[in-house]
Design a protein around this motif. Structure first.
Motif, mmCIF file in Angstrom:
data_model
loop_
_atom_site.group_PDB
_atom_site.id
_atom_site.type_symbol
_atom_site.label_atom_id
_atom_site.label_comp_id
_atom_site.label_asym_id
_atom_site.label_seq_id
_atom_site.Cartn_x
_atom_site.Cartn_y
_atom_site.Cartn_z
ATOM 1 N N PRO A 1 60.594 59.295 -19.830
ATOM 2 C CA PRO A 1 59.364 58.366 -20.293
ATOM 3 C C PRO A 1 59.505 58.574 -21.826
ATOM 4 O O PRO A 1 59.215 57.553 -22.491
ATOM 5 C CB PRO A 1 58.345 58.881 -19.716
ATOM 6 C CG PRO A 1 58.431 59.176 -18.271
ATOM 7 C CD PRO A 1 59.914 59.824 -18.353
ATOM 8 N N SER A 2 59.822 59.899 -22.160
ATOM 9 C CA SER A 2 59.636 60.019 -23.555
ATOM 10 C C SER A 2 60.798 59.474 -24.521
ATOM 11 O O SER A 2 60.720 58.948 -25.447
ATOM 12 C CB SER A 2 59.543 61.715 -24.049
ATOM 13 O OG SER A 2 60.875 62.238 -23.387
ATOM 14 N N SER A 3 61.896 59.462 -23.889
ATOM 15 C CA SER A 3 62.995 59.019 -24.419
ATOM 16 C C SER A 3 62.997 57.313 -24.369
ATOM 17 O O SER A 3 63.426 56.574 -25.262
ATOM 18 C CB SER A 3 64.222 59.286 -23.883
ATOM 19 O OG SER A 3 64.723 60.515 -24.398
ATOM 20 N N TYR B 1 71.468 59.047 -23.393
ATOM 21 C CA TYR B 1 72.405 59.628 -22.504
ATOM 22 C C TYR B 1 71.568 60.398 -21.587
ATOM 23 O O TYR B 1 70.680 61.257 -22.012
ATOM 24 C CB TYR B 1 73.058 60.732 -23.372
ATOM 25 C CG TYR B 1 73.852 60.220 -24.519
ATOM 26 C CD1 TYR B 1 75.377 59.896 -24.521
ATOM 27 C CD2 TYR B 1 73.299 59.902 -25.794
ATOM 28 C CE1 TYR B 1 76.113 58.992 -25.405
ATOM 29 C CE2 TYR B 1 74.094 59.106 -26.652
ATOM 30 C CZ TYR B 1 75.459 58.708 -26.651
ATOM 31 O OH TYR B 1 76.143 58.347 -27.544
ATOM 32 N N ASP B 2 72.030 60.154 -20.317
ATOM 33 C CA ASP B 2 71.074 60.869 -19.193
ATOM 34 C C ASP B 2 71.970 61.400 -18.092
ATOM 35 O O ASP B 2 72.938 60.448 -17.735
ATOM 36 C CB ASP B 2 70.099 59.744 -18.727
ATOM 37 C CG ASP B 2 69.169 60.237 -17.786
ATOM 38 O OD1 ASP B 2 68.139 61.154 -18.040
ATOM 39 O OD2 ASP B 2 69.310 60.108 -16.353
ATOM 40 N N LYS B 3 71.870 62.449 -17.583
ATOM 41 C CA LYS B 3 72.731 62.966 -16.581
ATOM 42 C C LYS B 3 72.514 62.581 -15.121
ATOM 43 O O LYS B 3 73.303 62.652 -14.362
ATOM 44 C CB LYS B 3 72.658 64.509 -16.574
ATOM 45 C CG LYS B 3 71.396 65.176 -16.348
ATOM 46 C CD LYS B 3 71.392 66.730 -16.123
ATOM 47 C CE LYS B 3 70.230 67.490 -16.007
ATOM 48 N NZ LYS B 3 70.303 69.072 -16.218
ATOM 49 N N TYR C 1 53.731 57.092 -2.998
ATOM 50 C CA TYR C 1 52.844 56.242 -2.601
ATOM 51 C C TYR C 1 52.124 55.720 -3.935
ATOM 52 O O TYR C 1 51.064 54.919 -3.945
ATOM 53 C CB TYR C 1 51.607 56.737 -1.807
ATOM 54 C CG TYR C 1 51.342 58.256 -2.069
ATOM 55 C CD1 TYR C 1 50.499 58.540 -2.994
ATOM 56 C CD2 TYR C 1 51.813 59.332 -1.164
ATOM 57 C CE1 TYR C 1 50.153 59.942 -3.234
ATOM 58 C CE2 TYR C 1 51.392 60.554 -1.561
ATOM 59 C CZ TYR C 1 50.791 60.925 -2.618
ATOM 60 O OH TYR C 1 50.349 62.335 -2.956
ATOM 61 N N LYS C 2 52.430 56.348 -5.262
ATOM 62 C CA LYS C 2 52.057 55.966 -6.642
ATOM 63 C C LYS C 2 53.040 54.950 -7.049
ATOM 64 O O LYS C 2 52.430 54.005 -7.562
ATOM 65 C CB LYS C 2 51.744 57.198 -7.373
ATOM 66 C CG LYS C 2 50.655 58.201 -7.053
ATOM 67 C CD LYS C 2 50.481 59.200 -8.038
ATOM 68 C CE LYS C 2 49.925 59.954 -7.555
ATOM 69 N NZ LYS C 2 49.865 61.374 -8.402
ATOM 70 N N MET C 3 54.149 55.069 -6.992
ATOM 71 C CA MET C 3 54.960 54.153 -7.732
ATOM 72 C C MET C 3 56.564 54.448 -7.063
ATOM 73 O O MET C 3 56.938 55.673 -7.072
ATOM 74 C CB MET C 3 55.274 54.383 -8.967
ATOM 75 C CG MET C 3 56.074 53.546 -9.872
ATOM 76 S SD MET C 3 55.671 53.539 -11.520
ATOM 77 C CE MET C 3 56.545 55.161 -12.092
HETATM 78 C C1 FAD Z 1 56.902 66.000 -8.797
HETATM 79 C C2 FAD Z 1 56.298 65.456 -9.830
HETATM 80 C C3 FAD Z 1 55.167 64.556 -9.786
HETATM 81 C C4 FAD Z 1 54.438 64.066 -10.865
HETATM 82 N N1 FAD Z 1 53.542 63.071 -10.915
HETATM 83 C C5 FAD Z 1 53.142 62.635 -12.166
HETATM 84 C C6 FAD Z 1 51.791 61.716 -11.962
HETATM 85 O O1 FAD Z 1 51.421 61.273 -10.878
HETATM 86 N N2 FAD Z 1 51.319 61.059 -12.998
HETATM 87 C C7 FAD Z 1 51.661 61.470 -14.142
HETATM 88 O O2 FAD Z 1 51.256 61.231 -15.331
HETATM 89 N N3 FAD Z 1 52.828 62.490 -14.472
HETATM 90 C C8 FAD Z 1 53.130 63.137 -13.312
HETATM 91 N N4 FAD Z 1 54.395 63.958 -13.582
HETATM 92 C C9 FAD Z 1 54.779 64.309 -14.897
HETATM 93 C C10 FAD Z 1 55.678 63.460 -15.313
HETATM 94 O O3 FAD Z 1 56.723 62.997 -14.479
HETATM 95 C C11 FAD Z 1 56.401 63.747 -16.694
HETATM 96 O O4 FAD Z 1 55.279 64.419 -17.488
HETATM 97 C C12 FAD Z 1 57.328 62.978 -17.491
HETATM 98 O O5 FAD Z 1 58.212 62.356 -16.663
HETATM 99 C C13 FAD Z 1 57.909 63.792 -18.593
HETATM 100 O O6 FAD Z 1 58.949 62.856 -19.347
HETATM 101 P P1 FAD Z 1 60.015 63.325 -20.069
HETATM 102 O O7 FAD Z 1 60.452 62.106 -20.601
HETATM 103 O O8 FAD Z 1 59.527 64.375 -21.001
HETATM 104 O O9 FAD Z 1 61.116 63.988 -18.952
HETATM 105 P P2 FAD Z 1 61.601 63.683 -17.589
HETATM 106 O O10 FAD Z 1 60.981 62.232 -16.855
HETATM 107 O O11 FAD Z 1 61.826 64.876 -16.962
HETATM 108 O O12 FAD Z 1 62.991 63.303 -18.125
HETATM 109 C C14 FAD Z 1 63.909 64.134 -18.547
HETATM 110 C C15 FAD Z 1 65.558 63.388 -18.423
HETATM 111 O O13 FAD Z 1 66.403 64.282 -19.205
HETATM 112 C C16 FAD Z 1 67.609 64.158 -18.256
HETATM 113 N N5 FAD Z 1 68.453 65.584 -19.079
HETATM 114 C C17 FAD Z 1 68.009 66.842 -18.806
HETATM 115 N N6 FAD Z 1 69.076 67.377 -19.502
HETATM 116 C C18 FAD Z 1 69.786 66.653 -19.941
HETATM 117 C C19 FAD Z 1 71.170 66.606 -20.759
HETATM 118 N N7 FAD Z 1 71.723 67.951 -21.195
HETATM 119 N N8 FAD Z 1 71.962 65.716 -20.804
HETATM 120 C C20 FAD Z 1 71.448 64.462 -20.549
HETATM 121 N N9 FAD Z 1 70.331 64.394 -19.661
HETATM 122 C C21 FAD Z 1 69.596 65.240 -19.856
HETATM 123 C C22 FAD Z 1 67.207 64.443 -17.172
HETATM 124 O O14 FAD Z 1 67.942 64.267 -15.948
HETATM 125 C C23 FAD Z 1 65.921 63.560 -17.005
HETATM 126 O O15 FAD Z 1 66.307 62.200 -16.405
HETATM 127 C C24 FAD Z 1 54.869 64.442 -12.428
HETATM 128 C C25 FAD Z 1 55.993 65.392 -12.411
HETATM 129 C C26 FAD Z 1 56.541 65.931 -11.309
HETATM 130 C C27 FAD Z 1 57.642 67.043 -11.395
#
Ligand code: FAD
Ligand code: SF4
Length: 475
Positions: free
Chosen positions: A148-150, A167-169, A184-186
């Motif tokens: 989501p952040s990217s 770039y995503d692994k 059940y949420k998405m």
């Molecule tokens: C089991 C679970 C349930 C959750 N449920 C909820 C919820 O119901 N509601 C809610 O609001 N939040 C929920 N969250 C939290 C939410 O999912 C995260 O806060 C959010 O996804 C964070 O986004 P992000 O972009 O920081 O990281 P992420 O979503 O973790 O994405 C990071 C990405 O970076 C990639 N990556 C990592 N290292 C590298 C690299 N070296 N090279 C390339 N790619 C790389 C990973 O593979 C991944 O695809 C949940 C989290 C978990 C673990």
């Protein structure tokens, strides 16, 4: 795994994993929207980390202006669909609604947002025209991670004319939206619809591409004008107890990942499942194990209900699903010859506060007992990627292993910005989206000198003006 839970019928799986907050029928949505007081300086908007203009999008529902309504949401939060489904609204927008002060049910903002955004994606052939690729400005940005952040950072930068590559692994983009959120949420398919919108404005995706392994950081740095890091967190923390490697011990993230991508009847779950830890991920693992057919799900937590990190509404879901909580209980060893057969636990008592400010749990001597189980799910939170950040990216981390950033989300290397879980230590999707958007503006300011009011609420209008592709006929 020694014993597998009996398989359910297709109808039972469907019922158990149906939408936990079903969509509004159109008439009910309009009635609910008309209840809104359309407050000035609305507290619900202030409580939303992405500052969606909530009264404005709700107002447009009342007049049937669905394009305008969706546009208002997406202006501020490009992942408006996932946030409508997964946000802890009771602690954010709905918790701040003025109706709470009148002892009246708050406006169901999450479900109204879903009503708008579901309409947007259901009419994709026409609605995609609301967003167009911007005129290129000749600058390149790389985003590491496809969560989501990217996605948010890439979308808002692309709307400013940047050539952005994510770039995503993983096999599929979307990060935890695609691989982690409870089914059940998405579903994963729904999460990928939002990726399509980001792709539609010109963002390029390179999947199965790990930075530091498949592409060197030096190359990325040389080829880009700025880099956004949205790598999230790492693997689940280890238990550090004997028996952890026995077949039947899995970590919560892997278990949930399977649930998102396999047919439900192909996901292996024990008859008696012990889940270690009591955060939100633990609830997701426990409830989904129960919904898959486990006869008994036990959640073990070393402190009490009062210290439990899960949101109350998540805890309520687990209780409704008849998951049994063992508070003041810590695992000591996992028992089994060829696979998990049980877990030896020790009773705990609370002592003086530790460094986290919470009372430190201490074992009660000679209080060991055994719980019979055939599956153990580890859910102690995710590790930080300290080594990768320090050694591969060459950036500073803070004392908790998170990427160190300033107020603009700039890291110790001025060309690198970071946001989401790797910066806040693991919060919600909406916080990651807010970070991505703020980082996009900060990157734009660093490269062009142009300041896009970071503290105002309705910046995307400015973004589109700058990109010279404004198309606000719907607002
Ligand atoms: C089991 C679970 C349930 C959750 N449920 C909820 C919820 O119901 N509601 C809610 O609001 N939040 C929920 N969250 C939290 C939410 O999912 C995260 O806060 C959010 O996804 C964070 O986004 P992000 O972009 O920081 O990281 P992420 O979503 O973790 O994405 C990071 C990405 O970076 C990639 N990556 C990592 N290292 C590298 C690299 N070296 N090279 C390339 N790619 C790389 C990973 O593979 C991944 O695809 C949940 C989290 C978990 C673990
Ligand atoms: S606080 Fe409640 S009533 Fe006021 S605008 Fe927000 S949703 Fe509507």
């Amino acid at each position: 795994m020694k014993n597998l839970a009996p398989k359910l019928s297709d109808a039972e799986y469907e019922k158990n994993f149906a939408d936990i907050t079903p969509p509004f029928p159109p008439h009910n949505a309009t009635l609910e929207a008309k209840r809104c007081l359309f407050c000035f300086d609305a507290p619900c908007t202030r409580a939303c980390p992405t500052h969606i203009d909530i009264p404005a999008f709700i107002k447009k529902i009342t007049s049937g202006n669905m394009r305008g309504s969706a546009n208002k949401i997406l202006d501020a939060n490009i992942l408006g669909m996932s946030c409508a489904r997964v946000c802890p609204v009771g602690s954010l927008c709905e918790g701040a609604c003025v109706y709470n002060e009148r002892d009246t049910e708050p406006i169901q903002i999450g479900r109204l947002q879903r009503f708008s955004i579901d309409w947007f994606y259901a009419n994709w052939d026409k609605t995609k025209e609301m967003f167009k690729p911007a005129k290129p400005n000749g600058k390149k940005v790389a985003c590491i991670g496809g969560g989501p952040s990217s996605l948010s950072c890439a979308f808002y930068l692309a709307q400013l004319g940047y050539a952005v590559t994510i770039y995503d692994k993983n096999d599929k983009p979307g990060g935890l939206n695609t691989y982690g959120i409870a089914r059940y949420k998405m579903s994963a398919e729904e999460a990928l619809k939002e990726v399509k919108l980001v792709e539609h404005v010109g963002v390029k995706f390179k999947q199965n591409c790990e930075i530091g392994k498949d592409v060197k950081v030096e190359k990325l740095t040389k080829d880009s004008d700025a880099i956004f890091i949205g790598i999230g967190l790492g693997q689940t923390e280890d238990l550090g107890i004997p028996g952890e490697d026995l077949p039947g011990v899995v970590d919560a993230i892997t278990f949930i990942d399977e649930l998102k991508h396999k047919k439900l009847r192909d996901v292996r779950v024990g008859r008696r499942v012990a889940v270690i830890g009591a955060g939100n991920t633990s609830v997701d693992a426990a409830t989904q194990a129960k919904r898959l057919g486990a006869e008994m799900v036990m959640v073990l937590y070393r402190r009490t209900e009062a210290e439990m990190p899960a949101y109350n509404y998540e805890y309520e879901i687990a209780k409704k699903d008849r998951c049994v909580y063992y508070f003041l209980t810590a695992p000591k060893r996992i028992i089994g010859k060829a696979a998990v057969e049980g877990i030896e636990c020790v009773r705990m008592k609370l002592g003086k506060p530790d460094s986290s400010g919470r009372p430190a749990p201490e074992p009660v001597p000679r209080s060991e007992f055994v719980l019979e189980c055939d599956m153990v799910i580890k859910s102690l939170g995710q590790k930080k990627q300290r080594d990768f950040v320090q050694k591969v990216l060459g950036l500073k981390t803070d004392d908790r292993g998170r990427i160190a950033v300033d107020d603009t989300l700039q890291t110790s290397n001025p060309k690198f910005y970071a946001g989401g879980d790797c910066v806040n230590g693991g919060r919600e999707v909406v916080n990651a989206v807010a970070h991505g958007k703020r980082a996009a503006w900060a990157i734009h300011k660093r490269i062009t000198g142009e300041d896009i009011d970071l503290d105002g609420l309705w910046k995307n209008e400015t973004i589109r003006r700058v990109a010279n592709t404004a198309k606000h006929q719907y607002a």
